[in-house]
Write a protein that holds these residues in place. Structure first.
Motif, PDB file in Angstrom:
ATOM      1  N   PRO A 118      75.838 -11.834 -43.002  1.00 32.86           N
ATOM      2  CA  PRO A 118      76.520 -11.730 -41.703  1.00 32.86           C
ATOM      3  C   PRO A 118      77.776 -12.593 -41.623  1.00 32.86           C
ATOM      4  CG  PRO A 118      74.252 -12.523 -41.425  1.00 32.86           C
ATOM      5  CD  PRO A 118      74.450 -12.267 -42.882  1.00 32.86           C
ATOM      6  N   GLY A 119      77.771 -13.706 -42.339  1.00 28.05           N
ATOM      7  CA  GLY A 119      78.929 -14.610 -42.294  1.00 28.05           C
ATOM      8  C   GLY A 119      80.156 -14.047 -42.984  1.00 28.05           C
ATOM      9  N   ARG A 120      79.972 -12.991 -43.773  1.00 25.95           N
ATOM     10  CA  ARG A 120      81.132 -12.459 -44.517  1.00 25.95           C
ATOM     11  C   ARG A 120      81.302 -10.955 -44.289  1.00 25.95           C
ATOM     12  NH1 ARG A 120      81.712 -15.376 -50.204  1.00 25.95           N
ATOM     13  NH2 ARG A 120      83.749 -14.447 -49.853  1.00 25.95           N
ATOM     14  N   THR A 121      80.763 -10.521 -43.119  1.00 29.08           N
ATOM     15  CA  THR A 121      80.833  -9.087 -42.805  1.00 29.08           C
ATOM     16  C   THR A 121      81.689  -8.865 -41.563  1.00 29.08           C
ATOM     17  OG1 THR A 121      78.654  -8.697 -43.772  1.00 29.08           O
ATOM     18  CG2 THR A 121      79.417  -7.075 -42.163  1.00 29.08           C
ATOM     19  N   LEU A 122      82.504  -7.843 -41.621  1.00 30.34           N
ATOM     20  CA  LEU A 122      83.287  -7.430 -40.449  1.00 30.34           C
ATOM     21  C   LEU A 122      82.681  -6.129 -39.935  1.00 30.34           C
ATOM     22  CD1 LEU A 122      86.069  -7.876 -38.862  1.00 30.34           C
ATOM     23  CD2 LEU A 122      86.979  -6.123 -40.400  1.00 30.34           C
ATOM     24  N   VAL A 123      82.425  -6.065 -38.630  1.00 27.86           N
ATOM     25  CA  VAL A 123      81.860  -4.836 -38.057  1.00 27.86           C
ATOM     26  C   VAL A 123      82.945  -4.134 -37.247  1.00 27.86           C
ATOM     27  CG1 VAL A 123      80.146  -3.860 -36.485  1.00 27.86           C
ATOM     28  CG2 VAL A 123      79.519  -5.769 -37.984  1.00 27.86           C
ATOM     29  N   ILE A 124      83.150  -2.870 -37.571  1.00 33.56           N
ATOM     30  CA  ILE A 124      84.136  -2.066 -36.833  1.00 33.56           C
ATOM     31  C   ILE A 124      83.366  -1.088 -35.958  1.00 33.56           C
ATOM     32  CG2 ILE A 124      85.934  -0.313 -37.059  1.00 33.56           C
ATOM     33  CD1 ILE A 124      86.715  -1.497 -39.712  1.00 33.56           C
ATOM     34  N   ILE A 125      83.615  -1.124 -34.665  1.00 35.89           N
ATOM     35  CA  ILE A 125      82.984  -0.120 -33.802  1.00 35.89           C
ATOM     36  C   ILE A 125      84.046   0.935 -33.518  1.00 35.89           C
ATOM     37  CG2 ILE A 125      81.692   0.299 -31.689  1.00 35.89           C
ATOM     38  CD1 ILE A 125      81.106  -2.657 -31.626  1.00 35.89           C
ATOM     39  N   ALA A 126      83.808   2.100 -34.075  1.00 28.38           N
ATOM     40  CA  ALA A 126      84.786   3.185 -33.963  1.00 28.38           C
ATOM     41  C   ALA A 126      84.254   4.219 -32.988  1.00 28.38           C
ATOM     42  CB  ALA A 126      84.998   3.810 -35.348  1.00 28.38           C
ATOM     43  N   SER A 127      84.866   4.284 -31.824  1.00 25.53           N
ATOM     44  CA  SER A 127      84.435   5.290 -30.849  1.00 25.53           C
ATOM     45  C   SER A 127      85.570   5.532 -29.873  1.00 25.53           C
ATOM     46  CB  SER A 127      83.197   4.802 -30.085  1.00 25.53           C
ATOM     47  OG  SER A 127      82.857   5.731 -29.082  1.00 25.53           O
ATOM     48  N   THR A 140      72.817  -3.313 -32.029  1.00 20.94           N
ATOM     49  CA  THR A 140      71.908  -3.767 -33.100  1.00 20.94           C
ATOM     50  C   THR A 140      72.672  -4.634 -34.104  1.00 20.94           C
ATOM     51  OG1 THR A 140      70.549  -1.816 -32.809  1.00 20.94           O
ATOM     52  CG2 THR A 140      70.336  -2.934 -34.934  1.00 20.94           C
ATOM     53  N   ALA A 141      73.889  -4.220 -34.412  1.00 18.58           N
ATOM     54  CA  ALA A 141      74.703  -4.993 -35.366  1.00 18.58           C
ATOM     55  C   ALA A 141      75.055  -6.364 -34.782  1.00 18.58           C
ATOM     56  CB  ALA A 141      75.969  -4.217 -35.710  1.00 18.58           C
ATOM     57  N   LEU A 142      75.318  -6.385 -33.471  1.00 17.63           N
ATOM     58  CA  LEU A 142      75.656  -7.664 -32.821  1.00 17.63           C
ATOM     59  C   LEU A 142      74.456  -8.607 -32.872  1.00 17.63           C
ATOM     60  CD1 LEU A 142      78.043  -8.975 -31.297  1.00 17.63           C
ATOM     61  CD2 LEU A 142      77.082  -8.082 -29.167  1.00 17.63           C
ATOM     62  N   ASP A 143      73.270  -8.068 -32.599  1.00 17.27           N
ATOM     63  CA  ASP A 143      72.050  -8.898 -32.670  1.00 17.27           C
ATOM     64  C   ASP A 143      71.853  -9.417 -34.089  1.00 17.27           C
ATOM     65  OD1 ASP A 143      71.615  -8.297 -30.060  1.00 17.27           O
ATOM     66  OD2 ASP A 143      70.033  -6.813 -30.425  1.00 17.27           O
ATOM     67  N   TRP A 144      72.061  -8.530 -35.044  1.00 18.39           N
ATOM     68  CA  TRP A 144      71.892  -8.925 -36.461  1.00 18.39           C
ATOM     69  C   TRP A 144      72.867 -10.055 -36.806  1.00 18.39           C
ATOM     70  CZ3 TRP A 144      75.862  -8.133 -40.176  1.00 18.39           C
ATOM     71  CH2 TRP A 144      75.502  -8.417 -41.502  1.00 18.39           C
ATOM     72  N   MET A 145      74.097  -9.905 -36.351  1.00 21.08           N
ATOM     73  CA  MET A 145      75.082 -10.919 -36.699  1.00 21.08           C
ATOM     74  C   MET A 145      74.783 -12.238 -35.975  1.00 21.08           C
ATOM     75  SD  MET A 145      79.119 -10.643 -37.184  1.00 21.08           S
ATOM     76  CE  MET A 145      79.093  -9.398 -38.362  1.00 21.08           C
ATOM     77  N   ALA A 146      74.283 -12.107 -34.738  1.00 22.47           N
ATOM     78  CA  ALA A 146      73.983 -13.323 -33.956  1.00 22.47           C
ATOM     79  C   ALA A 146      72.886 -14.144 -34.637  1.00 22.47           C
ATOM     80  CB  ALA A 146      73.554 -12.927 -32.544  1.00 22.47           C
ATOM     81  N   ARG A 147      72.074 -13.490 -35.430  1.00 24.06           N
ATOM     82  CA  ARG A 147      71.023 -14.249 -36.136  1.00 24.06           C
ATOM     83  C   ARG A 147      71.592 -15.037 -37.320  1.00 24.06           C
ATOM     84  NH1 ARG A 147      68.112  -9.529 -34.823  1.00 24.06           N
ATOM     85  NH2 ARG A 147      68.371  -8.602 -36.887  1.00 24.06           N
ATOM     86  N   GLY A 148      72.840 -14.715 -37.705  1.00 23.17           N
ATOM     87  CA  GLY A 148      73.408 -15.382 -38.881  1.00 23.17           C
ATOM     88  C   GLY A 148      74.604 -16.266 -38.587  1.00 23.17           C
ATOM     89  N   GLY A 152      80.716 -12.230 -32.091  1.00 22.96           N
ATOM     90  CA  GLY A 152      81.771 -11.349 -31.574  1.00 22.96           C
ATOM     91  C   GLY A 152      83.090 -11.527 -32.316  1.00 22.96           C
ATOM     92  N   ASP A 153      83.273 -12.692 -32.948  1.00 21.25           N
ATOM     93  CA  ASP A 153      84.540 -12.935 -33.648  1.00 21.25           C
ATOM     94  C   ASP A 153      84.716 -11.999 -34.843  1.00 21.25           C
ATOM     95  OD1 ASP A 153      84.859 -14.925 -31.905  1.00 21.25           O
ATOM     96  OD2 ASP A 153      84.699 -16.583 -33.328  1.00 21.25           O
ATOM     97  N   GLN A 154      83.625 -11.435 -35.312  1.00 19.67           N
ATOM     98  CA  GLN A 154      83.705 -10.561 -36.489  1.00 19.67           C
ATOM     99  C   GLN A 154      83.532  -9.100 -36.118  1.00 19.67           C
ATOM    100  OE1 GLN A 154      81.685 -14.165 -38.761  1.00 19.67           O
ATOM    101  NE2 GLN A 154      81.254 -12.245 -39.815  1.00 19.67           N
ATOM    102  N   PHE A 155      83.862  -8.800 -34.874  1.00 19.08           N
ATOM    103  CA  PHE A 155      83.806  -7.420 -34.398  1.00 19.08           C
ATOM    104  C   PHE A 155      85.203  -6.921 -34.069  1.00 19.08           C
ATOM    105  CE2 PHE A 155      79.521  -5.643 -33.397  1.00 19.08           C
ATOM    106  CZ  PHE A 155      78.793  -6.586 -34.100  1.00 19.08           C
ATOM    107  N   VAL A 156      85.418  -5.669 -34.408  1.00 21.52           N
ATOM    108  CA  VAL A 156      86.688  -4.995 -34.120  1.00 21.52           C
ATOM    109  C   VAL A 156      86.351  -3.684 -33.425  1.00 21.52           C
ATOM    110  CG1 VAL A 156      88.602  -3.776 -35.242  1.00 21.52           C
ATOM    111  CG2 VAL A 156      87.874  -5.980 -36.112  1.00 21.52           C
ATOM    112  N   PHE A 159      82.499  -4.824 -23.670  1.00 23.80           N
ATOM    113  CA  PHE A 159      81.606  -5.135 -24.799  1.00 23.80           C
ATOM    114  C   PHE A 159      81.881  -6.547 -25.333  1.00 23.80           C
ATOM    115  CE2 PHE A 159      80.058  -5.043 -29.171  1.00 23.80           C
ATOM    116  CZ  PHE A 159      78.867  -4.324 -29.072  1.00 23.80           C
ATOM    117  N   GLY A 160      83.047  -7.081 -24.981  1.00 23.75           N
ATOM    118  CA  GLY A 160      83.354  -8.462 -25.387  1.00 23.75           C
ATOM    119  C   GLY A 160      84.309  -8.563 -26.559  1.00 23.75           C
ATOM    120  N   ILE A 161      85.024  -7.487 -26.840  1.00 23.01           N
ATOM    121  CA  ILE A 161      85.976  -7.569 -27.961  1.00 23.01           C
ATOM    122  C   ILE A 161      87.368  -7.834 -27.394  1.00 23.01           C
ATOM    123  CG2 ILE A 161      86.908  -6.351 -29.978  1.00 23.01           C
ATOM    124  CD1 ILE A 161      84.290  -4.882 -30.176  1.00 23.01           C
TER     125      ILE A 161
END
Ligand code: F6P
Length: 535
Positions: free
Chosen positions: A185-194, A208-216, A221-225, A237-239
């Motif tokens: 999670p510390g080295r992953t960028l999540v892109i929400i495309a919609s 689900t991805a946000l929860d997963w990242m919050a565990r790591g 939110g800093d790694q979400f686009v 959503f907080g982006i």
């Protein structure tokens, strides 16, 4: 017009495609060559009369003015009151393109520059995750917000020099859990495309991805686009706005790979190659706008499609890329073609009098040869096949593989056209030692009717530019077919009802509403599911 085409087709009942090649110039005449692509439709029963009648049909349906209206930003998506301007996203040589009097090009250029800057930061490590430079990107989207990025990223694998890209679309938890399992999670960028930022599958996966990242990490939110045209919802959503890449409502989901929705591709291959991809799309736009209809590749591809489906009545068409990296192209084209032209009402609200677009399906060759080609060669339905293949691959050390691949592709279209007569099958069986009734029976199983139509698209190499050309070719093909059928290719009301009913069934599955009012089958299915659920 359609009657004329149908009577031409009726008059061809005893004609062989092969016999048309008595005209030594046929292959050249029934092909279009443009900017490194060769589209050959000579292995069809289209002859000079059929060709002329198809062109007349295109002209009579106002194709040219409709095409110009699209490029000019007129609201040709009439049921949604929108312009259709995915072409503006690749308008790199860039004159103004106006929507309701406002030039959209400055905004497009600004967003592209922001994407480029962000991609460079991620790729260089200047933008990092909590655990260090980004090694993995997860694109969460569905339909046009998934198929384009996924298909193109796979197609351009040899050009990847950025982070690894993963694609999650299905609301089935198996999809996201499979994708996230081995990621840091510390080295992953999540892109929400919609585009809408409301699509239930995407929003469920995003949370689900946000929860997963919050565990790591502390600030997930800093790694979400976000890639979307609904900026209010991305903010909710907080982006933050600096990590939102927006686009206008004049870009349809299945036409959106050319803009922000292409960010994962840009991260994988870099901004320069992404721009090559755009320039390929633009090249095809130029050709589509300027080539006479008879030498216009998207127009000819569309007319062949209409000939086979609307005139000959063949219900499906197969897309058969002899290119393993185009493995997701059939799925991409299923959305592009079937969501665009799978409709029974014309633009003016009247029922269509003939069939809408066909069922599109396919698989890469040579795999398909060992699966469904049996039916294509000997089944009772005729399936027009659209082959495609590159002159050379990306594996210089494996050119013998590529030669085999090309040989197979060309052999299939030849076999479909030539077939094998009973006489030849008997001779084969006799040579194999069969005699009498046995020979006859065995021979019949080895007959190929032949005379089955196909087209072949050949390109030099699957580069970013060529891929851009190929996608734009198919986009315009869908547009031309839609115009000629009188369909609005840019709405998709047909996907709504299922979504509404799923929303209503969710509380039933959660035990918070009853199934009263549902039909017997749905009640039975629900009851089985509920009695077999532990959670
Ligand atoms: O349900 C169909 C559809 O609207 C497609 O047209 C679109 O590509 C897909 O859903 C995803 O929509 P969005 O990008 O708004 O999440």
């Amino acid at each position: 017009m359609w009657d004329r085409l149908k009577s031409l087709h009726d008059g061809q009942q005893n004609r062989d495609i092969l016999s048309l090649f008595d005209d030594q110039t046929r292959a050249e005449k029934y092909s279009v060559l443009s900017d490194g692509l060769l589209f050959d439709y000579s292995k069809t029963l289209i002859d000079a009369d059929g060709h002329a009648a198809l062109i007349d049909l295109a002209e009579a349906r106002g194709l040219v003015s409709r095409r110009d209206a699209m490029f000019c930003g007129d609201a040709i998506n009439e049921t949604e009151g929108r312009a259709v301007l995915h072409t503006a996203l690749r308008n790199q040589s860039g004159g103004a393109v106006k929507v309701r009097g406002v030039d959209v090009m400055p905004g497009i250029r600004e967003t592209l520059a922001r994407m480029r800057c962000f991609a460079e930061e991620v790729r260089s490590g200047a933008f990092a995750g909590a655990g260090g430079p980004i090694t993995d990107v997860v694109n969460i989207g569905i339909g046009g917000s998934h198929l384009g990025p996924e298909m193109t990223a796979r197609a351009l694998g040899p050009y990847h020099d950025g982070p690894r890209c993963h694609f999650v679309s299905n609301v089935d938890g198996a999809d996201i859990s499979g994708a996230l399992t081995d990621l840091d999670p510390g080295r992953t960028l999540v892109i929400i495309a919609s585009k809408t930022f409301t699509t239930i599958e995407t929003m469920t996966n995003a949370r689900t991805a946000l929860d997963w990242m919050a565990r790591g990490v502390d600030t997930p939110g800093d790694q979400f686009v976000a890639l979307s045209s609904a900026l209010d919802r991305t903010a909710e959503f907080g982006i933050p706005p600096e990590r939102v890449f927006g686009f206008g409502d004049w870009v349809g989901g299945r036409y959106s790979i050319w803009g922000p929705i292409g960010l994962s591709l840009m991260l994988a291959i870099g901004a320069e190659r992404f721009e090559d991809f755009l320039s390929g799309g633009e090249m095809m736009d130029r050709h589509f706008k300027t080539a006479p209809l008879a030498d216009n590749m998207p127009v000819q591809l569309a007319l062949v499609g209409l000939w086979h489906h609307q005139v000959c009545g063949y219900p499906t068409r197969a897309v058969l890329p002899y290119d393993q990296r185009l493995g997701r192209l059939p799925a991409y084209l299923q959305q592009l073609e079937m969501e665009s032209n799978g409709k029974s009402v014309a633009m003016d609200g009247a029922a269509l009098t003939g069939p809408s677009g066909p069922v599109v399906w396919g698989e890469p060759g040579t795999n398909g040869q060992h699966a469904f080609y049996q039916l294509i060669h000997q089944g009772t339905q005729i399936v027009p096949c659209e082959f495609m293949v590159a002159a050379e691959g990306h594996e210089p050390e494996l050119t013998h593989h590529h030669r085999l691949l090309v040989a197979n592709c060309l052999a299939q279209s030849e076999a479909l056209m030539r077939g094998r007569s009973l006489k030849d099958a008997r001779a084969l069986m006799a040579a194999a030692g069969f005699e009498g009734d046995d020979l006859e029976r065995q021979a019949r199983h080895r007959v190929f009717a032949g005379n089955r139509p196909s087209t072949t698209l050949v390109y030099d190499r699957l580069t970013p530019k060529r891929l851009g050309q190929i996608i734009a070719l198919y986009e315009h093909r869908v547009f031309v077919e839609g115009v000629i059928l009188g369909i609005n290719s840019f709405d998709q009301w047909g996907v709504e009802l299922g979504k509404e009913l799923a929303k209503a069934l969710q509380p039933v599955l959660e035990g918070q509403a009853s199934a009263k009012g549902k039909d017997g089958s749905t009640r039975q299915l629900l009851s089985f599911v509920q009695s077999n659920t532990d959670q």
